[in-house]
Scaffold this motif. Structure first.
Motif, short mmCIF file in Angstrom:
data_model
loop_
_atom_site.label_atom_id
_atom_site.label_comp_id
_atom_site.label_asym_id
_atom_site.label_seq_id
_atom_site.Cartn_x
_atom_site.Cartn_y
_atom_site.Cartn_z
N TYR A 271 -35.95 11.45 -14.10
CA TYR A 271 -34.56 11.64 -13.68
C TYR A 271 -33.90 10.28 -13.54
N ALA A 272 -32.78 10.10 -14.22
CA ALA A 272 -31.94 8.90 -14.07
C ALA A 272 -30.53 9.36 -13.77
N LYS A 273 -29.97 8.88 -12.66
CA LYS A 273 -28.66 9.36 -12.26
C LYS A 273 -27.57 8.82 -13.19
N LYS A 274 -26.45 9.48 -13.14
CA LYS A 274 -25.34 9.12 -14.01
C LYS A 274 -24.87 7.68 -13.75
N ASN A 275 -24.44 7.00 -14.83
CA ASN A 275 -23.88 5.64 -14.76
C ASN A 275 -24.84 4.63 -14.14
N SER A 276 -26.13 4.86 -14.31
CA SER A 276 -27.12 3.92 -13.77
C SER A 276 -27.82 3.12 -14.85
N GLY A 277 -27.39 3.24 -16.09
CA GLY A 277 -28.02 2.49 -17.16
C GLY A 277 -28.92 3.36 -18.00
#
Length: 325
Positions: A109-115
């Motif tokens: 999981y990678a949150k939005k606008n985090s690269g």
């Protein structure tokens, strides 16, 4: 002179602020172990492996390994989350955003606008930007990508022109040695949420609302499953202790549970019989009691009496000088 000094301090102050902002935006490479299930080992870069514990920190280059029927979760400072299925090795690289997987299953999981984030194997590469995916690799068989929300880019390493986008609610299964990518297929997100081992036994994902929205878009008429049925709070489950070791007891003398919370199934109570049927014959025949014949004996007919043949009387022989009557 005073104006020049003030300008110099302003330039230095602005430069310091930019440097501080750059460091603040750089993700912390350390990861923290937030869930442990059964056999999970921390493998430091220059030390012997040890059993993983909740809140263990993983520095750059450290690895986490899971055994059979084991799972774990690592959380990074920017809330990037990596969950490992059984028989998986994960090496910390770029704050969990660059994953090379030889074999095993991970949820990333990678949150939005985090690269950007990336998952790679020997054969494929998956590019991620603010999404939640489940990836499984068996080098000799297949590589499989499942997108829970958002989208991801799938690429064949040896054939860069073979690339496709996999969206929420889709799965892409690529056989080993493939030279061309197949089309993604649809998958039931509701079933995945309720059955997948990297979701149902873990804390709620930060992207759960986005997954629910993707599920609703997939089937607007379907009801959403309650969150309580698919998530659990963070916890640690260690392997069962040796059966020969007496369990620890508290002040009341009751054993303190230290292993998995798997309880034995309750024994059903026997059903009472109100009107038992009478048994015509006892199950055990008393000694000396003749056994009741199964069928009536067959009566043999009385044989006819045979009379013996009459014995012939011997004929008298005449004797000289004697008168025969």
């Amino acid at each position: 002179m005073a104006k020049s000094s003030r300008r110099l301090w302003c330039v230095l102050g602005g430069t310091s602020a930019l440097i501080g902002l750059a460091f603040a935006q750089t993700p912390d490479p350390q990861g923290r172990v937030t869930s442990v299930y059964h056999d999970v080992q921390v493998m430091p870069a220059e030390a012997a492996p040890r059993t993983a514990q909740i809140d263990d920190t993983l520095d750059q280059g450290n690895a986490l390994r899971t055994g059979n029927d084991s799972r774990s979760e690592i959380t990074f400072a920017d809330l990037t989350i990596t969950r490992l299925g059984e028989n998986t090795i994960f090496t910390v690289n770029k704050a969990g955003r660059s994953v090379h997987l030889d074999s095993g299953t991970i949820l990333l999981y990678a949150k939005k606008n985090s690269g950007n984030a990336e998952i790679s194997t020997k054969a494929v590469t998956v590019g991620i930007t603010g999404t939640t995916v489940i990836f499984r690799s068996e080098a000799a068989n297949f590589d499989r990508l499942l997108v829970l929300e958002g989208h991801a880019r799938f690429l064949l390493n040896d054939y860069p022109d073979q690339t496709t986008t996999v969206r929420a609610g889709e799965i892409l299964n690529v056989k080993a040695g493939s030279k061309k990518l197949p089309k993604p297929s649809h998958v039931d997100l509701r079933r995945i949420l309720q059955t997948h081992e990297l979701i149902k036994n873990f804390p709620p994902l930060p992207s759960l609302d986005l997954i629910y929205a993707a599920m609703k878009a997939q089937n607007p008429s379907a009801s959403l499953p309650p969150r309580s049925t698919i998530t659990n709070p963070p916890r640690q489950v260690t392997p069962q202790t040796n059966v020969n070791t007496p369990p620890a007891t508290g002040g009341s003398g009751n054993p303190i549970p230290t292993g998995p919370t798997r309880l034995p199934s309750p024994t059903p109570a026997p059903t009472a019989i109100t009107n038992p049927r009478a048994t015509p014959w006892p199950s055990v025949r008393p000694i000396g009691t003749p056994r009741r014949p199964k069928y009536p004996p067959k009566i043999s007919p009385t044989p006819k009496k045979r009379w013996p043949h009459p014995t012939k009387r011997p004929t008298a022989t005449a004797t000289p000088g004697k008168i025969i009557p």
